[in-house]
Write a protein that holds these residues in place. Sequence first.
Motif, mmCIF file in Angstrom:
data_model
loop_
_atom_site.group_PDB
_atom_site.id
_atom_site.type_symbol
_atom_site.label_atom_id
_atom_site.label_comp_id
_atom_site.label_asym_id
_atom_site.label_seq_id
_atom_site.Cartn_x
_atom_site.Cartn_y
_atom_site.Cartn_z
ATOM 1 N N GLU A 89 -8.940 -3.676 -7.166
ATOM 2 C CA GLU A 89 -8.899 -3.572 -8.627
ATOM 3 C C GLU A 89 -7.448 -3.618 -9.116
ATOM 4 N N VAL A 90 -6.555 -2.965 -8.413
ATOM 5 C CA VAL A 90 -5.126 -3.008 -8.764
ATOM 6 C C VAL A 90 -4.629 -4.448 -8.683
ATOM 7 N N ALA A 91 -4.995 -5.158 -7.632
ATOM 8 C CA ALA A 91 -4.569 -6.554 -7.471
ATOM 9 C C ALA A 91 -5.112 -7.420 -8.608
ATOM 10 N N ARG A 92 -6.371 -7.193 -8.988
ATOM 11 C CA ARG A 92 -6.980 -7.971 -10.067
ATOM 12 C C ARG A 92 -6.262 -7.721 -11.393
ATOM 13 N N LEU A 93 -6.012 -6.451 -11.690
ATOM 14 C CA LEU A 93 -5.331 -6.114 -12.942
ATOM 15 C C LEU A 93 -3.896 -6.634 -12.952
ATOM 16 N N LEU A 130 0.833 -1.207 0.000
ATOM 17 C CA LEU A 130 0.000 0.000 0.000
ATOM 18 C C LEU A 130 0.866 1.256 0.000
ATOM 19 N N ARG A 131 1.947 1.228 0.764
ATOM 20 C CA ARG A 131 2.868 2.372 0.778
ATOM 21 C C ARG A 131 3.481 2.591 -0.608
ATOM 22 N N GLN A 132 3.864 1.490 -1.265
ATOM 23 C CA GLN A 132 4.445 1.568 -2.607
ATOM 24 C C GLN A 132 3.423 2.155 -3.588
ATOM 25 N N TYR A 133 2.180 1.679 -3.529
ATOM 26 C CA TYR A 133 1.143 2.181 -4.427
ATOM 27 C C TYR A 133 0.873 3.664 -4.178
ATOM 28 N N ASP A 134 0.973 4.089 -2.935
ATOM 29 C CA ASP A 134 0.799 5.507 -2.614
ATOM 30 C C ASP A 134 1.949 6.320 -3.211
ATOM 31 N N ARG A 135 3.179 5.813 -3.086
ATOM 32 C CA ARG A 135 4.345 6.520 -3.626
ATOM 33 C C ARG A 135 4.252 6.725 -5.135
ATOM 34 N N ILE A 136 3.762 5.699 -5.846
ATOM 35 C CA ILE A 136 3.709 5.814 -7.309
ATOM 36 C C ILE A 136 2.372 6.379 -7.798
ATOM 37 N N GLY A 137 1.458 6.652 -6.885
ATOM 38 C CA GLY A 137 0.214 7.329 -7.251
ATOM 39 C C GLY A 137 -0.918 6.435 -7.722
ATOM 40 N N LEU A 138 -0.827 5.135 -7.485
ATOM 41 C CA LEU A 138 -1.929 4.251 -7.878
ATOM 42 C C LEU A 138 -3.143 4.438 -6.972
ATOM 43 N N VAL A 139 -2.917 4.418 -5.688
ATOM 44 C CA VAL A 139 -3.975 4.643 -4.699
ATOM 45 C C VAL A 139 -3.403 5.598 -3.665
ATOM 46 N N SER A 140 -3.942 6.801 -3.634
ATOM 47 C CA SER A 140 -3.431 7.830 -2.726
ATOM 48 C C SER A 140 -4.471 8.136 -1.660
ATOM 49 N N GLU A 162 2.420 0.593 -14.498
ATOM 50 C CA GLU A 162 2.132 1.747 -15.357
ATOM 51 C C GLU A 162 0.855 1.516 -16.152
ATOM 52 N N GLY A 163 0.661 0.306 -16.632
ATOM 53 C CA GLY A 163 -0.571 -0.032 -17.340
ATOM 54 C C GLY A 163 -1.781 0.079 -16.431
ATOM 55 N N ILE A 164 -1.632 -0.377 -15.198
ATOM 56 C CA ILE A 164 -2.711 -0.287 -14.217
ATOM 57 C C ILE A 164 -3.023 1.173 -13.921
ATOM 58 N N ARG A 165 -1.984 1.982 -13.758
ATOM 59 C CA ARG A 165 -2.197 3.409 -13.489
ATOM 60 C C ARG A 165 -2.996 4.048 -14.613
ATOM 61 N N ARG A 166 -2.649 3.696 -15.840
ATOM 62 C CA ARG A 166 -3.342 4.270 -17.009
ATOM 63 C C ARG A 166 -4.800 3.788 -17.078
ATOM 64 N N VAL A 167 -5.028 2.507 -16.811
ATOM 65 C CA VAL A 167 -6.395 1.968 -16.817
ATOM 66 C C VAL A 167 -7.242 2.688 -15.764
#
Length: 135
Positions: free
Chosen positions: A55-59, A24-34, A67-72
Amino acid sequence: MDRYTPVFAIAAAAELAEMHPQTLRQYDRIGLVSPQRTRGNTRRYSLHDVARLREVARLSAEGLSLEGIRRVLQLEDRVRELEGRVSELEHALTEERLRRPERRVFAAGAAGGEVITLRRGTRVRRNAEIVVWKP
């Protein structure tokens, strides 16, 4: 309380999303889930954030890169935003039709796309010339 109210600490959100808190911390750092932050700068996740983590886990399980997940996710957010705007415009159009049934709401003008208002039954005169082009 609604689905956007930040109530879960990182440990609870990680458990609900079935992920490690470091993920979760990593996803926050890269802006997936803030998640939102408290005054003490701790993360607080909402039900919406947890659903997004799932949804991130599923994708990711389907093989998409981060990066693909971020764009989706970005495109899905844009679609929801545009759907909301279309709904607002449909509502405004309905209101306008009810308020002034004798008038057309809009028409495209003859001189290049300007928007004009016309009375019901009136048509814009269109240029019907045909131009033949020879190279």
